[in-house]
Design a protein around this motif. Sequence first.
Motif, PDB file in Angstrom:
ATOM      1  N   ILE A  13       0.867  -1.177   0.000  1.00 53.59           N
ATOM      2  CA  ILE A  13       0.000   0.000   0.000  1.00 53.59           C
ATOM      3  C   ILE A  13       0.903   1.226   0.000  1.00 53.59           C
ATOM      4  O   ILE A  13       1.849   1.308   0.795  1.00 53.59           O
ATOM      5  CB  ILE A  13      -0.907   0.012   1.255  1.00 53.59           C
ATOM      6  CG1 ILE A  13      -1.755  -1.262   1.290  1.00 53.59           C
ATOM      7  CG2 ILE A  13      -1.796   1.249   1.264  1.00 53.59           C
ATOM      8  CD1 ILE A  13      -2.321  -1.604   2.642  1.00 53.59           C
ATOM      9  N   PHE A  14       0.621   2.149  -0.904  1.00 56.75           N
ATOM     10  CA  PHE A  14       1.409   3.369  -1.004  1.00 56.75           C
ATOM     11  C   PHE A  14       0.564   4.542  -0.534  1.00 56.75           C
ATOM     12  O   PHE A  14      -0.510   4.792  -1.066  1.00 56.75           O
ATOM     13  CB  PHE A  14       1.872   3.560  -2.454  1.00 56.75           C
ATOM     14  CG  PHE A  14       2.661   4.819  -2.672  1.00 56.75           C
ATOM     15  CD1 PHE A  14       3.700   5.179  -1.826  1.00 56.75           C
ATOM     16  CD2 PHE A  14       2.376   5.650  -3.741  1.00 56.75           C
ATOM     17  CE1 PHE A  14       4.430   6.338  -2.030  1.00 56.75           C
ATOM     18  CE2 PHE A  14       3.101   6.815  -3.964  1.00 56.75           C
ATOM     19  CZ  PHE A  14       4.130   7.154  -3.109  1.00 56.75           C
ATOM     20  N   LEU A  15       1.026   5.216   0.502  1.00 55.29           N
ATOM     21  CA  LEU A  15       0.336   6.393   1.046  1.00 55.29           C
ATOM     22  C   LEU A  15       1.197   7.622   0.803  1.00 55.29           C
ATOM     23  O   LEU A  15       2.351   7.647   1.220  1.00 55.29           O
ATOM     24  CB  LEU A  15       0.144   6.247   2.558  1.00 55.29           C
ATOM     25  CG  LEU A  15      -0.757   5.131   3.065  1.00 55.29           C
ATOM     26  CD1 LEU A  15      -0.498   4.897   4.546  1.00 55.29           C
ATOM     27  CD2 LEU A  15      -2.205   5.492   2.839  1.00 55.29           C
ATOM     28  N   THR A  16       0.648   8.620   0.124  1.00 61.19           N
ATOM     29  CA  THR A  16       1.399   9.864  -0.038  1.00 61.19           C
ATOM     30  C   THR A  16       1.237  10.680   1.251  1.00 61.19           C
ATOM     31  O   THR A  16       0.373  10.397   2.071  1.00 61.19           O
ATOM     32  CB  THR A  16       0.860  10.689  -1.234  1.00 61.19           C
ATOM     33  OG1 THR A  16      -0.481  11.080  -0.929  1.00 61.19           O
ATOM     34  CG2 THR A  16       0.895   9.885  -2.526  1.00 61.19           C
ATOM     35  N   PHE A  17       2.057  11.714   1.395  1.00 59.09           N
ATOM     36  CA  PHE A  17       1.917  12.576   2.570  1.00 59.09           C
ATOM     37  C   PHE A  17       0.563  13.280   2.551  1.00 59.09           C
ATOM     38  O   PHE A  17      -0.006  13.576   3.590  1.00 59.09           O
ATOM     39  CB  PHE A  17       3.081  13.563   2.670  1.00 59.09           C
ATOM     40  CG  PHE A  17       4.387  12.886   3.019  1.00 59.09           C
ATOM     41  CD1 PHE A  17       4.491  12.091   4.151  1.00 59.09           C
ATOM     42  CD2 PHE A  17       5.491  13.008   2.201  1.00 59.09           C
ATOM     43  CE1 PHE A  17       5.673  11.440   4.478  1.00 59.09           C
ATOM     44  CE2 PHE A  17       6.684  12.371   2.521  1.00 59.09           C
ATOM     45  CZ  PHE A  17       6.773  11.583   3.657  1.00 59.09           C
ATOM     46  N   ASP A  18       0.023  13.540   1.344  1.00 59.73           N
ATOM     47  CA  ASP A  18      -1.311  14.139   1.224  1.00 59.73           C
ATOM     48  C   ASP A  18      -2.382  13.199   1.791  1.00 59.73           C
ATOM     49  O   ASP A  18      -3.316  13.630   2.451  1.00 59.73           O
ATOM     50  CB  ASP A  18      -1.645  14.474  -0.241  1.00 59.73           C
ATOM     51  CG  ASP A  18      -0.844  15.675  -0.737  1.00 59.73           C
ATOM     52  OD1 ASP A  18      -0.321  16.430   0.112  1.00 59.73           O
ATOM     53  OD2 ASP A  18      -0.738  15.849  -1.963  1.00 59.73           O
ATOM     54  N   ASP A  19      -2.228  11.877   1.509  1.00 58.55           N
ATOM     55  CA  ASP A  19      -3.161  10.877   2.064  1.00 58.55           C
ATOM     56  C   ASP A  19      -3.182  10.967   3.588  1.00 58.55           C
ATOM     57  O   ASP A  19      -4.239  10.879   4.222  1.00 58.55           O
ATOM     58  CB  ASP A  19      -2.751   9.449   1.668  1.00 58.55           C
ATOM     59  CG  ASP A  19      -3.013   9.134   0.199  1.00 58.55           C
ATOM     60  OD1 ASP A  19      -3.945   9.717  -0.373  1.00 58.55           O
ATOM     61  OD2 ASP A  19      -2.279   8.295  -0.359  1.00 58.55           O
ATOM     62  N   LEU A  20      -1.987  11.126   4.177  1.00 55.18           N
ATOM     63  CA  LEU A  20      -1.886  11.191   5.642  1.00 55.18           C
ATOM     64  C   LEU A  20      -2.501  12.493   6.163  1.00 55.18           C
ATOM     65  O   LEU A  20      -3.269  12.471   7.123  1.00 55.18           O
ATOM     66  CB  LEU A  20      -0.427  11.082   6.089  1.00 55.18           C
ATOM     67  CG  LEU A  20       0.283   9.761   5.777  1.00 55.18           C
ATOM     68  CD1 LEU A  20       1.755   9.833   6.187  1.00 55.18           C
ATOM     69  CD2 LEU A  20      -0.381   8.586   6.476  1.00 55.18           C
ATOM     70  N   LEU A  21      -2.168  13.606   5.505  1.00 53.74           N
ATOM     71  CA  LEU A  21      -2.678  14.914   5.954  1.00 53.74           C
ATOM     72  C   LEU A  21      -4.198  14.990   5.880  1.00 53.74           C
ATOM     73  O   LEU A  21      -4.836  15.558   6.764  1.00 53.74           O
ATOM     74  CB  LEU A  21      -2.062  16.046   5.134  1.00 53.74           C
ATOM     75  CG  LEU A  21      -0.587  16.363   5.436  1.00 53.74           C
ATOM     76  CD1 LEU A  21      -0.039  17.393   4.457  1.00 53.74           C
ATOM     77  CD2 LEU A  21      -0.415  16.865   6.870  1.00 53.74           C
ATOM     78  N   GLU A  22      -4.777  14.388   4.822  1.00 52.78           N
ATOM     79  CA  GLU A  22      -6.244  14.366   4.683  1.00 52.78           C
ATOM     80  C   GLU A  22      -6.905  13.718   5.892  1.00 52.78           C
ATOM     81  O   GLU A  22      -8.034  14.027   6.240  1.00 52.78           O
ATOM     82  CB  GLU A  22      -6.650  13.547   3.442  1.00 52.78           C
ATOM     83  CG  GLU A  22      -6.612  14.321   2.150  1.00 52.78           C
ATOM     84  CD  GLU A  22      -6.798  13.409   0.938  1.00 52.78           C
ATOM     85  OE1 GLU A  22      -7.383  12.311   1.085  1.00 52.78           O
ATOM     86  OE2 GLU A  22      -6.348  13.792  -0.152  1.00 52.78           O
TER      87      GLU A  22
END
Length: 202
Positions: A13-22
Amino acid sequence: MKIERLGQDKIRIFLTFDDLLERGIQKDDMWREIPKVHELFSEMMDQAYSELGFDANGPLAVEVIAMPAQGMVVIVTRGKVNVSSNGRMDEDEADEEMYEMEVTLESSDTIMYSFRDFEDVISAAKQLKASGLTEEGKLYSYHGRWIIAFDTASTDAGVQNAMIAVLAEYGDATSVTSAVLDEYGKVIMPADAVRELCLHFS
């Protein structure tokens, strides 16, 4: 969030930093036991089930790798559930097995970007060299794309951010890990890729 199957019992699973911030999660939160992280993990497992049919029941090995530019790579491996001689799990064992999880947290100092076109690799290399950011790097070919990797363990954060800004102009952050590239990718330039590219394609 991007999910791909690596094997019958393994997904990435690839999570961008945007995914985390959301989701209101900071990078450092992944190392802490907080409800938001548990919710994120549940969401990842739901999505893995709906997209890939990956059932997260049973013991799981979860490897979380934080990368400076890309975000987080989460590798989930499903273990085998012990089945009793009558072909069914014991009641006690069933309850225990369902939530048994082993989590490994790592941080990587490697910045990796993927490019569709070789011209973009050359352009990025020229800009990195001209800006005095780096002449290093390792260039791979992997699944029809070019990937350039930089070990930034001894690079200061400002230079790392400047490198990421240049690379993001021409390519995309990739969820592929160095271990996967070393095993399945083809090394085109093992060292000083930026210098070599600028030398041969001026």
